[in-house]
Design a protein around this motif. Structure first.
Motif, PDB file in Angstrom:
ATOM      1  N   ALA A 278     -42.343   7.453  -8.159  1.00  0.00           N
ATOM      2  CA  ALA A 278     -41.026   7.528  -7.319  1.00  0.00           C
ATOM      3  C   ALA A 278     -40.225   6.557  -8.199  1.00  0.00           C
ATOM      4  O   ALA A 278     -38.782   6.972  -8.126  1.00  0.00           O
ATOM      5  N   LEU A 279     -40.453   5.811  -8.908  1.00  0.00           N
ATOM      6  CA  LEU A 279     -39.655   4.940  -9.773  1.00  0.00           C
ATOM      7  C   LEU A 279     -39.161   5.825 -11.022  1.00  0.00           C
ATOM      8  O   LEU A 279     -37.752   5.966 -11.125  1.00  0.00           O
ATOM      9  N   ASP A 280     -39.904   6.803 -11.388  1.00  0.00           N
ATOM     10  CA  ASP A 280     -39.390   7.948 -12.322  1.00  0.00           C
ATOM     11  C   ASP A 280     -38.181   8.876 -11.730  1.00  0.00           C
ATOM     12  O   ASP A 280     -37.379   8.902 -12.552  1.00  0.00           O
ATOM     13  N   ARG A 281     -38.359   9.013 -10.467  1.00  0.00           N
ATOM     14  CA  ARG A 281     -37.511   9.833  -9.773  1.00  0.00           C
ATOM     15  C   ARG A 281     -36.150   9.084  -9.381  1.00  0.00           C
ATOM     16  O   ARG A 281     -35.121   9.623  -9.650  1.00  0.00           O
ATOM     17  N   HIS A 282     -36.227   7.805  -8.991  1.00  0.00           N
ATOM     18  CA  HIS A 282     -35.095   7.072  -8.612  1.00  0.00           C
ATOM     19  C   HIS A 282     -34.575   6.091  -9.329  1.00  0.00           C
ATOM     20  O   HIS A 282     -33.522   5.542  -9.403  1.00  0.00           O
ATOM     21  N   PHE A 283     -35.272   5.429 -10.522  1.00  0.00           N
ATOM     22  CA  PHE A 283     -34.893   4.492 -11.218  1.00  0.00           C
ATOM     23  C   PHE A 283     -35.530   4.670 -12.637  1.00  0.00           C
ATOM     24  O   PHE A 283     -36.501   4.303 -13.008  1.00  0.00           O
ATOM     25  N   PRO A 284     -34.726   5.473 -13.201  1.00  0.00           N
ATOM     26  CA  PRO A 284     -35.009   5.899 -14.728  1.00  0.00           C
ATOM     27  C   PRO A 284     -35.372   4.779 -15.732  1.00  0.00           C
ATOM     28  O   PRO A 284     -34.638   3.530 -15.492  1.00  0.00           O
ATOM     29  N   ARG A 285     -36.700   4.717 -16.429  1.00  0.00           N
ATOM     30  CA  ARG A 285     -36.968   3.821 -17.364  1.00  0.00           C
ATOM     31  C   ARG A 285     -37.573   2.495 -16.743  1.00  0.00           C
ATOM     32  O   ARG A 285     -38.137   1.470 -17.471  1.00  0.00           O
ATOM     33  N   MET A 286     -37.423   2.266 -15.412  1.00  0.00           N
ATOM     34  CA  MET A 286     -38.093   1.285 -14.815  1.00  0.00           C
ATOM     35  C   MET A 286     -39.582   1.154 -14.820  1.00  0.00           C
ATOM     36  O   MET A 286     -40.007  -0.031 -15.016  1.00  0.00           O
ATOM     37  N   LYS A 287     -40.200   2.279 -14.903  1.00  0.00           N
ATOM     38  CA  LYS A 287     -41.853   2.174 -14.938  1.00  0.00           C
ATOM     39  C   LYS A 287     -42.256   1.638 -16.032  1.00  0.00           C
ATOM     40  O   LYS A 287     -43.106   0.890 -16.164  1.00  0.00           O
ATOM     41  N   GLU A 288     -41.286   1.902 -17.187  1.00  0.00           N
ATOM     42  CA  GLU A 288     -41.917   1.445 -18.556  1.00  0.00           C
ATOM     43  C   GLU A 288     -41.583  -0.171 -18.623  1.00  0.00           C
ATOM     44  O   GLU A 288     -42.308  -1.068 -18.962  1.00  0.00           O
ATOM     45  N   GLN A 289     -40.685  -0.682 -17.936  1.00  0.00           N
ATOM     46  CA  GLN A 289     -40.355  -2.244 -17.669  1.00  0.00           C
ATOM     47  C   GLN A 289     -41.644  -2.807 -16.908  1.00  0.00           C
ATOM     48  O   GLN A 289     -41.862  -4.052 -17.316  1.00  0.00           O
ATOM     49  N   TYR A 290     -41.919  -1.864 -15.907  1.00  0.00           N
ATOM     50  CA  TYR A 290     -43.017  -2.609 -15.228  1.00  0.00           C
ATOM     51  C   TYR A 290     -44.346  -2.727 -15.841  1.00  0.00           C
ATOM     52  O   TYR A 290     -45.253  -3.626 -15.972  1.00  0.00           O
ATOM     53  N   ILE A 291     -44.653  -1.370 -16.547  1.00  0.00           N
ATOM     54  CA  ILE A 291     -45.743  -1.597 -17.727  1.00  0.00           C
ATOM     55  C   ILE A 291     -45.941  -2.692 -18.624  1.00  0.00           C
ATOM     56  O   ILE A 291     -46.734  -3.183 -18.911  1.00  0.00           O
ATOM     57  N   LYS A 292     -44.771  -2.655 -19.008  1.00  0.00           N
ATOM     58  CA  LYS A 292     -44.541  -3.852 -20.107  1.00  0.00           C
ATOM     59  C   LYS A 292     -44.752  -5.257 -19.691  1.00  0.00           C
ATOM     60  O   LYS A 292     -45.148  -6.229 -20.116  1.00  0.00           O
ATOM     61  N   GLN A 293     -44.390  -5.550 -18.336  1.00  0.00           N
ATOM     62  CA  GLN A 293     -44.193  -6.778 -17.630  1.00  0.00           C
ATOM     63  C   GLN A 293     -45.578  -7.293 -17.248  1.00  0.00           C
ATOM     64  O   GLN A 293     -45.916  -8.357 -17.365  1.00  0.00           O
ATOM     65  N   TYR A 294     -46.206  -6.033 -16.311  1.00  0.00           N
ATOM     66  CA  TYR A 294     -47.529  -6.336 -15.698  1.00  0.00           C
ATOM     67  C   TYR A 294     -48.696  -5.733 -15.954  1.00  0.00           C
ATOM     68  O   TYR A 294     -50.016  -6.058 -15.651  1.00  0.00           O
ATOM     69  N   GLY A 295     -48.543  -4.833 -16.909  1.00  0.00           N
ATOM     70  CA  GLY A 295     -49.843  -3.834 -17.388  1.00  0.00           C
ATOM     71  C   GLY A 295     -50.373  -3.271 -16.183  1.00  0.00           C
ATOM     72  O   GLY A 295     -49.687  -2.574 -15.410  1.00  0.00           O
ATOM     73  N   ASN A 296     -51.616  -3.385 -15.945  1.00  0.00           N
ATOM     74  CA  ASN A 296     -52.353  -2.657 -14.843  1.00  0.00           C
ATOM     75  C   ASN A 296     -52.802  -3.792 -13.757  1.00  0.00           C
ATOM     76  O   ASN A 296     -53.453  -3.409 -13.062  1.00  0.00           O
ATOM     77  N   ALA A 297     -51.923  -5.002 -13.648  1.00  0.00           N
ATOM     78  CA  ALA A 297     -52.359  -5.901 -12.630  1.00  0.00           C
ATOM     79  C   ALA A 297     -52.278  -5.242 -11.419  1.00  0.00           C
ATOM     80  O   ALA A 297     -51.404  -4.448 -10.859  1.00  0.00           O
ATOM     81  N   TYR A 298     -52.960  -6.145 -10.585  1.00  0.00           N
ATOM     82  CA  TYR A 298     -52.844  -5.710  -8.956  1.00  0.00           C
ATOM     83  C   TYR A 298     -51.753  -6.496  -8.259  1.00  0.00           C
ATOM     84  O   TYR A 298     -51.083  -5.942  -7.511  1.00  0.00           O
ATOM     85  N   GLU A 299     -51.464  -7.686  -8.730  1.00  0.00           N
ATOM     86  CA  GLU A 299     -50.392  -8.591  -8.234  1.00  0.00           C
ATOM     87  C   GLU A 299     -49.126  -8.411  -9.137  1.00  0.00           C
ATOM     88  O   GLU A 299     -49.459  -8.897 -10.191  1.00  0.00           O
ATOM     89  N   LEU A 300     -48.057  -8.013  -8.635  1.00  0.00           N
ATOM     90  CA  LEU A 300     -46.679  -8.052  -9.472  1.00  0.00           C
ATOM     91  C   LEU A 300     -45.898  -8.857  -8.865  1.00  0.00           C
ATOM     92  O   LEU A 300     -44.786  -8.344  -8.152  1.00  0.00           O
ATOM     93  N   PRO A 301     -45.873 -10.212  -9.153  1.00  0.00           N
ATOM     94  CA  PRO A 301     -44.821 -11.070  -8.763  1.00  0.00           C
ATOM     95  C   PRO A 301     -43.440 -11.006  -9.198  1.00  0.00           C
ATOM     96  O   PRO A 301     -43.410 -10.604 -10.516  1.00  0.00           O
ATOM     97  N   SER A 302     -42.476 -11.253  -8.381  1.00  0.00           N
ATOM     98  CA  SER A 302     -41.017 -11.086  -9.018  1.00  0.00           C
ATOM     99  C   SER A 302     -40.848 -12.186  -9.887  1.00  0.00           C
ATOM    100  O   SER A 302     -41.318 -13.580  -9.968  1.00  0.00           O
ATOM    101  N   PRO A 303     -40.167 -11.919 -11.020  1.00  0.00           N
ATOM    102  CA  PRO A 303     -39.628 -13.049 -12.062  1.00  0.00           C
ATOM    103  C   PRO A 303     -38.932 -14.134 -11.054  1.00  0.00           C
ATOM    104  O   PRO A 303     -38.929 -15.062 -11.775  1.00  0.00           O
ATOM    105  N   ASN A 304     -38.411 -13.784 -10.060  1.00  0.00           N
ATOM    106  CA  ASN A 304     -37.490 -14.797  -9.172  1.00  0.00           C
ATOM    107  C   ASN A 304     -38.299 -15.411  -8.068  1.00  0.00           C
ATOM    108  O   ASN A 304     -37.940 -15.823  -7.336  1.00  0.00           O
ATOM    109  N   ALA A 305     -39.762 -15.179  -8.001  1.00  0.00           N
ATOM    110  CA  ALA A 305     -40.692 -15.531  -7.012  1.00  0.00           C
ATOM    111  C   ALA A 305     -40.395 -16.880  -6.493  1.00  0.00           C
ATOM    112  O   ALA A 305     -40.304 -16.999  -5.261  1.00  0.00           O
ATOM    113  N   LYS A 306     -40.500 -17.834  -7.490  1.00  0.00           N
ATOM    114  CA  LYS A 306     -40.216 -19.339  -7.025  1.00  0.00           C
ATOM    115  C   LYS A 306     -39.116 -19.769  -6.230  1.00  0.00           C
ATOM    116  O   LYS A 306     -39.044 -20.288  -5.185  1.00  0.00           O
TER     117      LYS A 306
END
Length: 292
Positions: A223-251
């Motif tokens: 879905a990211l590939d369809r609607h948000f080009p290049r964002m998948k790569e940003q996710y993989i770089k930031q989180y790898g294969n993690a189960y929990e993906l907290p927002s950088p703004n979470a706190k």
């Protein structure tokens, strides 16, 4: 969809039970955890499994309970998917809950719940009813991308307002908050202010972020590939294969949630919200020896 005869309908113990009348979903939410392979679906997720004997199972189960309690539904599969329009199994189960003086805590994203507001009001008068709505983004155009086959946020807020007018308490699930997509102060503030305006009792949020598991992750990344080009790569770089993906703004966002909820008088922790939803007040005051 396909029909099955289930062996049981209620799960849980003690003061509250849960049930799922359907299995799978047609809402198409891009982040849905229920798609995860750990839930061992043996059929396509959009091929809805209908527990056609759910009302009969529920009636037998409730009649066997010695103590009244809250019955929850909607945690895994929305009880107001498209098939409910004709099947009306959710409505039949609500009728049984009403007839047996139990309470209900029902979770949905759909305005189809308004079709049953007569029953929900009666349950709330005789026992207790809590309606839960999921809100993820105040931007309706973004909502159409994230949750494409169900009513937009503006309509869900109208549903919450209608529940308030009928005296039915509501809880909002502010989740998931998707990194780089809806994890902004403006989005969280707008949703919470609307929740306060329509009298929402409390907000459930387990952390500003997203969880991804096998099955769910692949669907989300497509879905990211369809609607948000290049964002998948940003996710993989930031989180790898993690189960929990907290927002950088979470706190900052959690602090914002707690501050607004405190200012507006809304419950702000999952424990507070679940305690409220699980509690079924005694219908009658216990008789003492002095009343005899």
């Amino acid at each position: 969809m396909h029909f099955v005869d289930a062996k049981g309908i209620l799960t849980g113990s003690g003061g509250h039970y849960g049930m799922n009348i359907y299995r799978g979903c047609t809402h198409g939410c891009i982040y849905c955890d229920s798609r995860s392979r750990c839930y061992q679906f043996t059929h396509p997720f959009e091929d809805i499994e209908v527990k056609q004997n759910a009302p009969n199972l529920l009636e037998k189960a409730l009649k066997s309970k010695r103590k009244k309690c809250m019955i929850g539904t909607g945690a895994m599969s929305d009880p107001y998917m498209h098939c409910e329009e004709n099947l009306r199994l959710t409505r039949k189960c609500l009728e049984i809950i009403l007839e047996n003086d139990f309470g209900v805590a029902i979770q949905t994203k759909s305005d189809r719940i308004l079709r049953d507001i007569d029953l929900l009001s009666k349950i709330n008068r005789s026992a207790k009813c809590v309606v839960q709505m999921t809100l993820t983004t105040y931007d309706d155009d973004l909502c159409r991308i994230l949750e494409p086959n169900v009513c937009i946020t503006k309509r869900r807020i109208e549903v919450l307002e209608e529940m308030r007018k009928n005296g039915i308490p509501t809880i909002v699930w502010l989740t998931p908050i998707l990194p780089f997509i809806n994890d902004t102060e403006d989005n969280i503030t707008a949703i919470l202010n609307e929740c306060a305006r329509v009298g929402v009792k409390g907000i459930i949020n387990f952390g500003m972020g997203l969880t991804l598991r096998e099955g769910d992750r692949e669907y989300y990344y497509a879905a990211l590939d369809r609607h948000f080009p290049r964002m998948k790569e940003q996710y993989i770089k930031q989180y790898g294969n993690a189960y929990e993906l907290p927002s950088p703004n979470a706190k900052e966002l959690m602090g914002l949630l707690q501050r607004i909820c405190k200012e507006k008088g809304m419950l702000s922790t999952p424990d507070e919200c679940f305690r409220f939803m699980h509690e079924l007040p005694d219908k009658y005051r216990q008789m003492s020896i002095f009343d005899m």
